[in-house]
Design a protein around this motif. Sequence first.
Motif, short mmCIF file in Angstrom:
data_model
loop_
_atom_site.label_atom_id
_atom_site.label_comp_id
_atom_site.label_asym_id
_atom_site.label_seq_id
_atom_site.Cartn_x
_atom_site.Cartn_y
_atom_site.Cartn_z
N GLU A 115 15.28 -1.20 4.54
CA GLU A 115 14.80 -0.53 5.37
C GLU A 115 13.75 0.70 3.62
N GLN A 116 13.82 0.14 2.89
CA GLN A 116 12.87 0.85 1.42
C GLN A 116 13.99 2.61 0.97
N ILE A 117 15.24 3.08 2.18
CA ILE A 117 16.09 3.38 1.92
C ILE A 117 17.41 3.09 0.88
N LEU B 123 -2.62 0.51 -4.75
CA LEU B 123 -2.35 -1.08 -3.77
C LEU B 123 -1.91 -1.18 -4.98
N GLU B 124 -0.67 -2.50 -4.79
CA GLU B 124 -0.33 -2.99 -5.83
C GLU B 124 0.17 -4.23 -5.41
N GLU B 125 0.65 -5.08 -6.18
CA GLU B 125 1.07 -7.02 -5.93
C GLU B 125 2.83 -6.76 -5.04
N PHE B 126 3.12 -7.00 -3.47
CA PHE B 126 3.72 -7.28 -3.97
C PHE B 126 5.16 -8.71 -4.92
N VAL B 127 6.00 -7.79 -5.43
CA VAL B 127 7.08 -8.24 -6.52
C VAL B 127 8.15 -8.64 -5.82
N PRO B 128 8.26 -10.20 -5.65
CA PRO B 128 9.22 -10.64 -5.09
C PRO B 128 10.53 -10.94 -5.97
N PHE B 129 11.25 -9.51 -5.77
CA PHE B 129 11.90 -9.01 -7.15
C PHE B 129 13.35 -9.45 -7.08
N GLN B 130 14.35 -10.60 -7.97
CA GLN B 130 15.50 -10.81 -7.97
C GLN B 130 16.51 -9.46 -7.60
N MET C 230 0.99 -1.11 -0.25
CA MET C 230 -0.52 -0.01 -0.22
C MET C 230 0.72 1.07 0.02
N LYS C 231 0.61 2.12 -0.88
CA LYS C 231 1.25 3.20 -1.06
C LYS C 231 0.59 4.61 -0.90
N THR C 232 0.83 5.54 -0.07
CA THR C 232 -0.03 6.71 -0.77
C THR C 232 0.62 7.05 -2.61
N VAL D 98 14.88 5.83 -13.32
CA VAL D 98 13.77 4.80 -14.31
C VAL D 98 13.86 4.09 -12.90
N GLU D 99 12.89 3.71 -11.59
CA GLU D 99 13.09 2.74 -11.14
C GLU D 99 12.69 1.16 -11.30
N CYS D 100 12.87 0.31 -11.42
CA CYS D 100 12.49 -0.91 -12.53
C CYS D 100 12.98 -2.26 -11.32
N ILE E 171 8.23 -1.58 -13.88
CA ILE E 171 8.32 0.17 -13.86
C ILE E 171 8.01 -0.04 -12.04
N ASN E 172 8.89 0.58 -11.00
CA ASN E 172 8.58 0.63 -9.81
C ASN E 172 7.79 2.40 -10.16
N GLU E 173 8.52 3.32 -10.38
CA GLU E 173 8.56 4.21 -10.56
C GLU E 173 9.64 5.75 -10.76
N ILE E 174 9.34 6.54 -11.74
CA ILE E 174 9.61 7.40 -12.06
C ILE E 174 10.07 8.96 -11.39
P1 ADP Z 1 9.14 5.86 -2.79
O1 ADP Z 1 8.54 6.60 -3.91
O2 ADP Z 1 8.97 6.11 -1.22
O3 ADP Z 1 10.71 5.38 -2.79
P2 ADP Z 1 8.86 3.08 -4.06
O4 ADP Z 1 7.61 2.64 -4.59
O5 ADP Z 1 9.76 3.09 -4.25
O6 ADP Z 1 8.62 4.44 -2.64
O7 ADP Z 1 9.15 2.48 -2.69
C1 ADP Z 1 10.41 2.37 -2.08
C2 ADP Z 1 10.78 0.52 -1.52
O8 ADP Z 1 10.30 -0.25 -1.35
C3 ADP Z 1 11.59 0.12 -3.35
O9 ADP Z 1 12.79 0.30 -3.88
C4 ADP Z 1 11.16 -1.13 -3.01
O10 ADP Z 1 12.00 -1.71 -2.57
C5 ADP Z 1 10.36 -1.54 -2.09
N1 ADP Z 1 8.86 -1.91 -2.93
C6 ADP Z 1 7.81 -1.10 -3.43
N2 ADP Z 1 6.98 -1.30 -4.44
C7 ADP Z 1 6.44 -2.66 -3.99
C8 ADP Z 1 6.43 -3.73 -4.48
N3 ADP Z 1 5.59 -3.41 -5.36
N4 ADP Z 1 6.70 -5.11 -4.03
C9 ADP Z 1 7.73 -4.98 -3.84
N5 ADP Z 1 8.40 -4.21 -2.93
C10 ADP Z 1 8.50 -2.76 -2.96
#
Ligand code: ADP
Length: 386
Positions: free
Chosen positions: A220-222, A186-193, A151-153, A259-261, A271-274
């Motif tokens: 911790e997401q940073i 809301l997005e699926e949790f991606v079990p990324f490699q 869940m992301k604001t 671009v974050e993926c 894609i995660n975000e830009i």
């Molecule tokens: P912010 O905009 O606060 O930087 P992000 O969307 O980039 O937030 O999320 C921060 C981190 O959280 C990502 O770098 C990643 O490690 C993790 N994350 C975000 N979205 C997902 C997802 N859908 N699945 C798995 N991990 C995620």
Amino acid sequence: MEQVTPRAIQRVGVIGGGQLAWMLGPAAQKLGLELVVQTPQNTDPAVAIAQSTILAPVADVAATTSLAAQSDVITFENEFIDCEGLQALAQQGTVFRPGLDVLALVLDKRHQREFFERIGLPNPRYDFLDGHESNAELAAQAEAIGFPLVMKTRRLGYDGYGTSVIKDAAQLSATWDRLDHAPVLLEEFVPFQQELAIMVARSTRGEVVVYPTVETQQVEQICRRVFAPARVRDGVASRMEGIARTLVEELQLVGIVGVECFLTSDDRVLINEIAPRTHNSGHYTLDACTTSQFEQQLRAVSDRPLGPTALNCSQAVMVNLLGLDESEASHYQKLETLKQRPGATLYWYNKAIRPGRKLGHITLRLDAGAEPRDVAAAIEAIWYGA
Ligand code: ADP
């Protein structure tokens, strides 16, 4: 050497005065540009390198009107602006690079996702809430996506603030309650490699340059560390480059974008975000690429030709130096130790020390034989402890 001819653009206005704007300083000097910075505090890093500063929050439209009066073009180091408030200024002829339409798009994570979908770029599965929906509607959306989910604001999230991994239905409603039913994605949790990132720049003439794909690792997401280039199987880097090029072409963007993926275990790239500005994942370019991301941003927004993006070494590692729960003296002692590392360049942003805050970074240029993970671990053992 390229001949730099006199150009109309001499003064670049920058919204935001943190470390990203601070690192524009040497590049501006090299290109003969002056920087005017809008930032809230006179202790913000970029105040030290700006020709002049407007002390005001980044979303203060009246302050940006003054910034516009002193600048030939306005660019961004921080996207949390008042897009609507700035429209009048754009209509009166102020040039924003990237344009306000791009900023408006990235300000809401829902709009980003819808845009990626529209232009055919791969998203994780997602849905969104505007805030007025019931808990039952929330639960139905979550069930369709499946747990765990993220869940992301939708607005004002950065460095993981506003991002929560949700394991089950109880946590889902508790988290949304804690957010006061703010609009969320809301997005699926991606079990990324791996998490991958790429910087791409586009000029007013439509020229596009792409940097190498890098691997980013977050704690911790940073962002904690970046490896350049990413070690990925054939085809992954070219897909990253394709995504980057499609994005800037579709946005008709002038400037630079990070671009974050996510790279999934079956080698899909999502894609995660830009971020329509320089980016933490591109700090390594200051030392390890022919043209840094900071110089590239200034080149793009000041009508100059873009510079080459290739690595100038076999590989590089960047480690972020976050504030520690230790005395100031301990931070400075550790900096002295880090400075001794061969091949290292240290950047210290001169911000007030607070635990968890991005205070600086270190880049190491490496030979082909070096093991970048070991190098990062050695640096982190000094800074963060074993
Ligand atoms: P912010 O905009 O606060 O930087 P992000 O969307 O980039 O937030 O999320 C921060 C981190 O959280 C990502 O770098 C990643 O490690 C993790 N994350 C975000 N979205 C997902 C997802 N859908 N699945 C798995 N991990 C995620």
